[in-house]
Design a protein around this motif. Structure first.
Motif, PDB file in Angstrom:
ATOM      1  N   ILE A 305      34.471  37.030  49.628  1.00  0.00           N
ATOM      2  CA  ILE A 305      33.659  36.820  48.424  1.00  0.00           C
ATOM      3  C   ILE A 305      34.619  36.647  47.259  1.00  0.00           C
ATOM      4  CG2 ILE A 305      31.993  37.820  46.822  1.00  0.00           C
ATOM      5  CD1 ILE A 305      30.846  39.409  49.174  1.00  0.00           C
ATOM      6  N   ILE A 306      34.534  35.497  46.579  1.00  0.00           N
ATOM      7  CA  ILE A 306      35.497  35.263  45.499  1.00  0.00           C
ATOM      8  C   ILE A 306      34.868  34.456  44.367  1.00  0.00           C
ATOM      9  CG2 ILE A 306      36.450  33.284  46.777  1.00  0.00           C
ATOM     10  CD1 ILE A 306      39.139  33.888  45.314  1.00  0.00           C
ATOM     11  N   ILE A 307      35.004  34.973  43.169  1.00  0.00           N
ATOM     12  CA  ILE A 307      34.763  34.208  41.951  1.00  0.00           C
ATOM     13  C   ILE A 307      36.113  34.025  41.285  1.00  0.00           C
ATOM     14  CG2 ILE A 307      33.679  34.170  39.677  1.00  0.00           C
ATOM     15  CD1 ILE A 307      31.391  35.817  40.799  1.00  0.00           C
ATOM     16  N   GLN A 342      43.619  41.471  52.294  1.00  0.00           N
ATOM     17  CA  GLN A 342      43.330  42.827  51.859  1.00  0.00           C
ATOM     18  C   GLN A 342      42.263  42.902  50.775  1.00  0.00           C
ATOM     19  OE1 GLN A 342      47.542  44.251  51.241  1.00  0.00           O
ATOM     20  NE2 GLN A 342      46.764  46.004  52.391  1.00  0.00           N
ATOM     21  N   VAL A 343      42.109  41.847  49.984  1.00  0.00           N
ATOM     22  CA  VAL A 343      41.088  41.849  48.933  1.00  0.00           C
ATOM     23  C   VAL A 343      39.819  41.202  49.495  1.00  0.00           C
ATOM     24  CG1 VAL A 343      40.490  41.142  46.602  1.00  0.00           C
ATOM     25  CG2 VAL A 343      42.862  41.713  47.163  1.00  0.00           C
ATOM     26  N   ALA A 344      38.839  42.026  49.785  1.00  0.00           N
ATOM     27  CA  ALA A 344      37.614  41.530  50.408  1.00  0.00           C
ATOM     28  C   ALA A 344      36.678  40.883  49.394  1.00  0.00           C
ATOM     29  CB  ALA A 344      36.894  42.677  51.122  1.00  0.00           C
ATOM     30  N   VAL A 345      36.543  41.513  48.230  1.00  0.00           N
ATOM     31  CA  VAL A 345      35.704  40.994  47.155  1.00  0.00           C
ATOM     32  C   VAL A 345      36.582  40.847  45.919  1.00  0.00           C
ATOM     33  CG1 VAL A 345      33.684  41.382  45.707  1.00  0.00           C
ATOM     34  CG2 VAL A 345      33.650  42.124  48.106  1.00  0.00           C
ATOM     35  N   ASN A 346      36.737  39.622  45.442  1.00  0.00           N
ATOM     36  CA  ASN A 346      37.640  39.347  44.326  1.00  0.00           C
ATOM     37  C   ASN A 346      36.856  38.620  43.234  1.00  0.00           C
ATOM     38  OD1 ASN A 346      39.812  38.940  42.668  1.00  0.00           O
ATOM     39  ND2 ASN A 346      41.020  37.759  44.141  1.00  0.00           N
ATOM     40  N   LEU A 347      36.549  39.337  42.153  1.00  0.00           N
ATOM     41  CA  LEU A 347      35.746  38.778  41.070  1.00  0.00           C
ATOM     42  C   LEU A 347      36.624  38.624  39.838  1.00  0.00           C
ATOM     43  CD1 LEU A 347      32.553  40.989  41.576  1.00  0.00           C
ATOM     44  CD2 LEU A 347      33.133  38.814  42.688  1.00  0.00           C
ATOM     45  N   LYS A 348      37.227  37.447  39.679  1.00  0.00           N
ATOM     46  CA  LYS A 348      38.105  37.150  38.540  1.00  0.00           C
ATOM     47  C   LYS A 348      37.343  36.271  37.564  1.00  0.00           C
ATOM     48  CE  LYS A 348      41.351  35.249  40.977  1.00  0.00           C
ATOM     49  NZ  LYS A 348      42.632  34.551  41.312  1.00  0.00           N
TER      50      LYS A 348
END
Length: 395
Positions: A305-307, A342-348
């Protein structure tokens, strides 16, 4: 509410199309127009003539491409037509190997209302020679021909069609209304450049149902001006996942809204569910809103999941630039599976326009062997988390 109504209209169109297809009385077989199924003879003129006669006939008509292998250069099937027009592709269509044989598109439908394009045939873009050539040739155009495009088509139904080895993307809609892709199969090697599966641009009411997509780029790409898009029961992999964007690079871009992705599986993809926008200023903010991602399975996925609102592949963005894309009302519900980073959910999110009302509801992601303990990262984001959160939520 509007999204539900448009999706219902798409389903109604599918029902009508399937029920009426068997009642076609007027058939235009390309073989009667001089087509040759030897895989060598150029059949473009025969295909265009069959289309012209069908398009200018009253009632429900069908262009028939029987079994066999047909070499075809660029064809543009242009409307408006007088009635429901069906293109039944039972054979295999082969594009020229020359990467410059056409500008932008190989097979193009334009200004058509009430269109059905059906398989079980296959489009073969013969992309491998183009990929190799463009890797070596620095003057190669960045945009190779897309295998099949739909421009300003209203009420379109594309089903049981296969596409392999496109030079550029496989399918694209632009300026379309009420389009359904059902049971399409798309395949290109994972390292093939810019071979998006289905690209949606400036279109309203697009449904993608029960597709199998493996490419070297986005399985599905949703870009400027897209709204009321429904994606369900799609298997994606390999590829770059189901992506929105990139957005916010040009002032002429339009808002993206009402996107629903449900019951999909992503396997061995470089991204899972991704929203990306450029870290560049605009004259006015671009709005991205009302997204629902629900019941999604991840298998060995990088960036599940990435924004990413710091997208700048060219490296020319200033460190002081912040994305002018406003992202709001996005929910991720019941997302489960394995992460390969390692970063499962990354909301930038944007420092100038922080993300609003981002919901994480029941997220269960675990690491593949050797990846290490998973974590989530959030920056410039407002929202909430509910239910199980593995790894722990950063909201």
């Amino acid at each position: 509410m509007a999204a539900k109504v448009l999706f219902a209209l798409c389903l109604l169109l599918v029902f009508i199309a399937e029920s009426q297809a068997t009642k076609v009385k007027n058939f235009f077989n390309v073989m009667n127009y001089g087509a040759t199924a030897d895989g060598k003879t150029d059949n473009s003129a025969a295909f265009m003539k069959a289309w012209s006669d069908a398009c200018n006939s009253n009632g429900k008509v069908a262009v028939m491409i029987p079994r066999g292998t047909y070499f075809v250069k660029q064809v543009i099937f242009k409307g408006p037509c007088k009635g429901l027009t069906i293109v039944r592709i039972e054979g295999d269509l082969i594009a020229p190997s020359d990467p410059f044989f056409a500008k932008d598109t190989w097979i193009n439908f334009r200004y058509v209302k009430n269109l059905i394009v059906s398989g079980p045939g296959r489009l073969d873009g013969q992309g491998s020679s183009a990929w190799e050539d463009c890797t070596k040739n620095h003057n190669c155009r960045p945009s190779l021909p897309i295998s099949m495009t739909f421009d300003f088509v209203t009420n379109g139904y594309i089903h049981h069609l296969s596409s392999i080895n496109s030079k550029g993307g496989h399918f694209k809609t632009y300026g379309c209304e009420n389009m359904t892709f059902k049971k399409v199969k798309i395949s290109a090697p994972g390292d093939s450049p810019n071979t998006d599966g289905i690209k949606i641009a400036n279109s309203n009411g697009v449904a993608i149902d029960r597709g199998n997509i493996g490419t070297g780029d986005d399985c599905i790409a949703i870009i400027s001006g897209s709204k009321n898009v429904s994606i369900s029961d799609v298997f994606c992999g390999p590829g770059h996942g189901i992506s929105v964007g990139s957005l916010g690079h040009n002032d002429w871009e339009q808002n993206v809204e009402n996107i629903k992705v449900k019951n999909c599986t992503l396997s061995d993809t470089t991204n899972g569910l991704r929203i990306k926008s450029w870290a560049t200023p605009l004259s006015k903010p671009l709005k991205v809103s009302n997204f629902v991602y629900e019941d999604i399975v991840m298998n060995n996925v990088y960036n599940p999941i990435i924004i990413d609102q710091e997208y700048c592949p060219s490296g020319t963005c200033s460190n002081k630039d912040a994305s002018h894309v406003e992202i709001s009302d996005v929910s991720f519900k019941n997302i489960r599976g394995s992460s390969n980073t390692q970063v499962a959910v990354n909301l930038k999110c944007s420092a100038k326009f922080p993300c609003k009302n981002i919901i994480l509801d029941t997220i269960d992601l675990w690491q593949n062997r050797g990846v290490g303990r998973l974590s989530n990262l959030c920056s410039n984001v407002n929202g909430a988390s509910y239910g199980k959160q593995n790894p722990s939520s950063c909201l």
